[in-house]
Design a protein around this motif. Structure first.
Motif, PDB file in Angstrom:
ATOM      1  N   GLY A   1       0.824  -1.204   0.000  1.00 50.46           N
ATOM      2  CA  GLY A   1       0.000   0.000   0.000  1.00 50.46           C
ATOM      3  C   GLY A   1       0.860   1.257   0.000  1.00 50.46           C
ATOM      4  O   GLY A   1       0.578   2.224  -0.723  1.00 50.46           O
ATOM      5  N   VAL A   2       1.914   1.254   0.811  1.00 47.69           N
ATOM      6  CA  VAL A   2       2.853   2.379   0.841  1.00 47.69           C
ATOM      7  C   VAL A   2       3.432   2.604  -0.558  1.00 47.69           C
ATOM      8  O   VAL A   2       3.521   3.743  -1.049  1.00 47.69           O
ATOM      9  CB  VAL A   2       3.984   2.108   1.858  1.00 47.69           C
ATOM     10  N   ALA A   3       3.818   1.506  -1.231  1.00 42.60           N
ATOM     11  CA  ALA A   3       4.373   1.603  -2.588  1.00 42.60           C
ATOM     12  C   ALA A   3       3.336   2.140  -3.571  1.00 42.60           C
ATOM     13  O   ALA A   3       3.673   2.887  -4.491  1.00 42.60           O
ATOM     14  CB  ALA A   3       4.883   0.239  -3.039  1.00 42.60           C
ATOM     15  N   ALA A   4       2.059   1.766  -3.364  1.00 46.61           N
ATOM     16  CA  ALA A   4       0.993   2.228  -4.258  1.00 46.61           C
ATOM     17  C   ALA A   4       0.742   3.730  -4.123  1.00 46.61           C
ATOM     18  O   ALA A   4       0.142   4.343  -5.003  1.00 46.61           O
ATOM     19  CB  ALA A   4      -0.298   1.449  -3.993  1.00 46.61           C
ATOM     20  N   PHE A   5       1.195   4.317  -3.026  1.00 43.29           N
ATOM     21  CA  PHE A   5       1.143   5.771  -2.874  1.00 43.29           C
ATOM     22  C   PHE A   5       2.336   6.450  -3.538  1.00 43.29           C
ATOM     23  O   PHE A   5       2.413   7.669  -3.594  1.00 43.29           O
ATOM     24  CB  PHE A   5       1.124   6.155  -1.391  1.00 43.29           C
ATOM     25  N   GLY A   6       3.296   5.642  -3.998  1.00 40.17           N
ATOM     26  CA  GLY A   6       4.471   6.201  -4.646  1.00 40.17           C
ATOM     27  C   GLY A   6       5.678   6.339  -3.743  1.00 40.17           C
ATOM     28  O   GLY A   6       6.678   6.957  -4.126  1.00 40.17           O
ATOM     29  N   ALA A   7       5.624   5.767  -2.548  1.00 40.59           N
ATOM     30  CA  ALA A   7       6.744   5.850  -1.625  1.00 40.59           C
ATOM     31  C   ALA A   7       7.752   4.732  -1.883  1.00 40.59           C
ATOM     32  O   ALA A   7       7.455   3.753  -2.565  1.00 40.59           O
ATOM     33  CB  ALA A   7       6.244   5.790  -0.185  1.00 40.59           C
TER      34      ALA A   7
ATOM     35  N   ALA B   1      -0.928   1.919   5.860  1.00 41.08           N
ATOM     36  CA  ALA B   1      -0.142   2.343   4.695  1.00 41.08           C
ATOM     37  C   ALA B   1      -0.349   3.833   4.430  1.00 41.08           C
ATOM     38  O   ALA B   1       0.615   4.592   4.234  1.00 41.08           O
ATOM     39  CB  ALA B   1      -0.535   1.532   3.460  1.00 41.08           C
ATOM     40  N   GLY B   2      -1.605   4.257   4.408  1.00 40.08           N
ATOM     41  CA  GLY B   2      -1.892   5.660   4.147  1.00 40.08           C
ATOM     42  C   GLY B   2      -1.368   6.571   5.239  1.00 40.08           C
ATOM     43  O   GLY B   2      -0.809   7.642   4.967  1.00 40.08           O
ATOM     44  N   PHE B   3      -1.524   6.146   6.480  1.00 39.31           N
ATOM     45  CA  PHE B   3      -1.070   6.976   7.604  1.00 39.31           C
ATOM     46  C   PHE B   3       0.449   7.107   7.592  1.00 39.31           C
ATOM     47  O   PHE B   3       0.983   8.212   7.743  1.00 39.31           O
ATOM     48  CB  PHE B   3      -1.549   6.387   8.928  1.00 39.31           C
ATOM     49  N   LEU B   4       1.152   5.987   7.405  1.00 44.68           N
ATOM     50  CA  LEU B   4       2.617   6.028   7.365  1.00 44.68           C
ATOM     51  C   LEU B   4       3.112   6.870   6.198  1.00 44.68           C
ATOM     52  O   LEU B   4       4.082   7.630   6.329  1.00 44.68           O
ATOM     53  CB  LEU B   4       3.177   4.606   7.269  1.00 44.68           C
ATOM     54  N   PHE B   5       2.455   6.729   5.057  1.00 53.36           N
ATOM     55  CA  PHE B   5       2.820   7.543   3.901  1.00 53.36           C
ATOM     56  C   PHE B   5       2.675   9.025   4.241  1.00 53.36           C
ATOM     57  O   PHE B   5       3.543   9.847   3.916  1.00 53.36           O
ATOM     58  CB  PHE B   5       1.948   7.185   2.691  1.00 53.36           C
ATOM     59  N   GLY B   6       1.582   9.371   4.890  1.00 58.74           N
ATOM     60  CA  GLY B   6       1.383  10.759   5.288  1.00 58.74           C
ATOM     61  C   GLY B   6       2.495  11.257   6.204  1.00 58.74           C
ATOM     62  O   GLY B   6       3.003  12.374   6.033  1.00 58.74           O
ATOM     63  N   LEU B   7       2.901  10.431   7.152  1.00 54.21           N
ATOM     64  CA  LEU B   7       3.968  10.830   8.076  1.00 54.21           C
ATOM     65  C   LEU B   7       5.271  11.112   7.337  1.00 54.21           C
ATOM     66  O   LEU B   7       5.924  12.132   7.590  1.00 54.21           O
ATOM     67  CB  LEU B   7       4.202   9.742   9.128  1.00 54.21           C
TER      68      LEU B   7
ATOM     69  N   ARG C   1      -6.602  10.950   7.077  1.00 58.32           N
ATOM     70  CA  ARG C   1      -7.439  10.959   5.870  1.00 58.32           C
ATOM     71  C   ARG C   1      -6.852  10.049   4.788  1.00 58.32           C
ATOM     72  O   ARG C   1      -7.577   9.351   4.088  1.00 58.32           O
ATOM     73  CB  ARG C   1      -7.568  12.398   5.340  1.00 58.32           C
ATOM     74  N   LEU C   2      -5.529  10.082   4.652  1.00 58.00           N
ATOM     75  CA  LEU C   2      -4.876   9.186   3.684  1.00 58.00           C
ATOM     76  C   LEU C   2      -5.109   7.730   4.069  1.00 58.00           C
ATOM     77  O   LEU C   2      -5.363   6.878   3.212  1.00 58.00           O
ATOM     78  CB  LEU C   2      -3.375   9.491   3.628  1.00 58.00           C
TER      79      LEU C   2
ATOM     80  N   ALA D   1      -5.408   9.714  -4.056  1.00 55.42           N
ATOM     81  CA  ALA D   1      -5.179  10.776  -3.077  1.00 55.42           C
ATOM     82  C   ALA D   1      -5.193  12.147  -3.763  1.00 55.42           C
ATOM     83  O   ALA D   1      -5.774  13.113  -3.254  1.00 55.42           O
ATOM     84  CB  ALA D   1      -3.858  10.555  -2.354  1.00 55.42           C
ATOM     85  N   GLN D   2      -4.556  12.223  -4.932  1.00 53.08           N
ATOM     86  CA  GLN D   2      -4.551  13.486  -5.682  1.00 53.08           C
ATOM     87  C   GLN D   2      -5.967  13.910  -6.054  1.00 53.08           C
ATOM     88  O   GLN D   2      -6.315  15.091  -5.964  1.00 53.08           O
ATOM     89  CB  GLN D   2      -3.691  13.331  -6.945  1.00 53.08           C
TER      90      GLN D   2
END
Length: 333
Positions: free
Chosen positions: A69-75, A284-290, A301-302, A326-327
């Protein structure tokens, strides 16, 4: 502190998911506690598989779901987990690498087969998991690469690692390496039954600052404090954890720090199809946001957005680009 090579690195039980739609009667016939995760042996796995209907098969495991999931956000994402050099293990390795996740853990050449989880999804979208750990339980401290851990901004660990003793030791080793490098360590409590088994040890991890950030859902929170009062449990959590997030299904989540509790709403959805991976993708979304420097509310929200995407289809892997999603919703990426 050196610049991180990875945004988030996850360590967990590498499990191949076998998902099937079923009904409550099937759970009752097989003595399964709805919504739980039970550990099973190879014979039980074979019996469940033979009784199941047509299945969807995909690489899984709690932390692995989060990391994809983190990777799917582009991280930039990496994963540590143990599979065997067998057909399912090779499929697992291919799938996670295809999701743009670095996966270099040495495979096992002997011992038990690659782990599998038989996930029964009832019409209400609830998932009941029966997990054969197999090779996953042979993750050892020697599988932890100090340079790789030190190169990750956040090391994310799953509570399920607390079942096998060697994996537990690998968990503690990784935490020390991360902290020595000035990095952050996060833990998901994984499952209320897991919390029941290791309640005191999980509390020690929080109180002793072995972990910096804790993820839990309401059931896990209540199990942790042996309580039926969410507010009372949250008050205790504020004392024990430096930073925590508690998911509350359709009620969203609360972000808990020593200073305050911030409530974040859930994203509206059309229909719950399968809750498998909801907490994993929220994390995944929360960690990406951090790692992107978002506020706690934006990170929540992410997380809510990723969880909403995952529960509207079978399986715990995103079916769209979470970055683009997210965008679309005006969230920071």
């Amino acid at each position: 502190m050196t610049t991180a090579k990875y945004d988030v690195l996850g360590i967990g039980n590498a499990i191949f998911d076998i998902l099937v739609r079923t009904d409550d009667a099937f759970l009752t016939r097989h003595g399964m506690a709805k919504g739980s995760m039970a550990l099973i042996d190879e014979a039980q796995a074979a019996a469940i598989y033979s009784a199941m209907g047509p299945a969807t098969e995909v690489s899984g495991g709690s932390a692995a779901n989060t990391i994809t999931g983190v990777a799917a956000f582009g991280a930039r994402a990496a994963y540590v987990g143990k599979v065997k050099d067998d057909q399912i293990g090779r499929m697992y390795s291919h799938d996670i690498r295809a999701a743009n996740v670095t996966f270099t853990t040495p495979v096992a050449t002997d011992g038990p087969a690659t782990g599998c989880s038989y996930i029964l999804v009832t019409p209400d979208g609830e998932r009941t998991m029966n997990t054969y750990l197999g090779a996953a339980q042979n993750l050892r401290p020697a599988d932890i690469d100090p340079e790789q851990i030190a190169a990750a901004s956040i090391t994310y660990l799953e509570g399920y690692l607390w079942d096998p003793a060697d994996a537990k030791n690998a968990f503690v080793k990784a935490s020390k390496i991360a902290h020595d490098a000035g990095r952050t360590v996060a833990l998901t409590l994984s499952d209320a039954f897991c919390v029941h088994r290791y309640r005191d040890e999980f509390l020690d991890l929080m109180r002793g600052a072995t972990v910096d950030l804790v993820f839990a859902n309401e059931a896990e929170l209540l199990s942790l404090y042996q309580s039926t009062d969410v507010d009372a449990a949250l008050a205790q959590l504020r004392k024990d954890a430096a930073f925590a997030v508690v998911t509350r299904s359709e009620k969203g989540c609360v972000v808990v720090t020593k200073d305050k509790i911030t409530a974040v709403p859930a994203f509206p959805i059309e229909k719950v199809v399968d809750t498998t991976g909801a907490g994993d993708l929220f994390a995944a979304g929360f960690l990406f946001g951090l790692v992107r420097g978002a506020s706690h509310e934006q990170a929540g929200r992410l997380g809510a957005l990723a969880a909403a995407e995952i529960i509207q289809h079978i399986g715990a892997r995103p079916q769209v680009s979470l970055k683009e999603l997210a965008q679309k919703h005006g969230l920071p990426v």
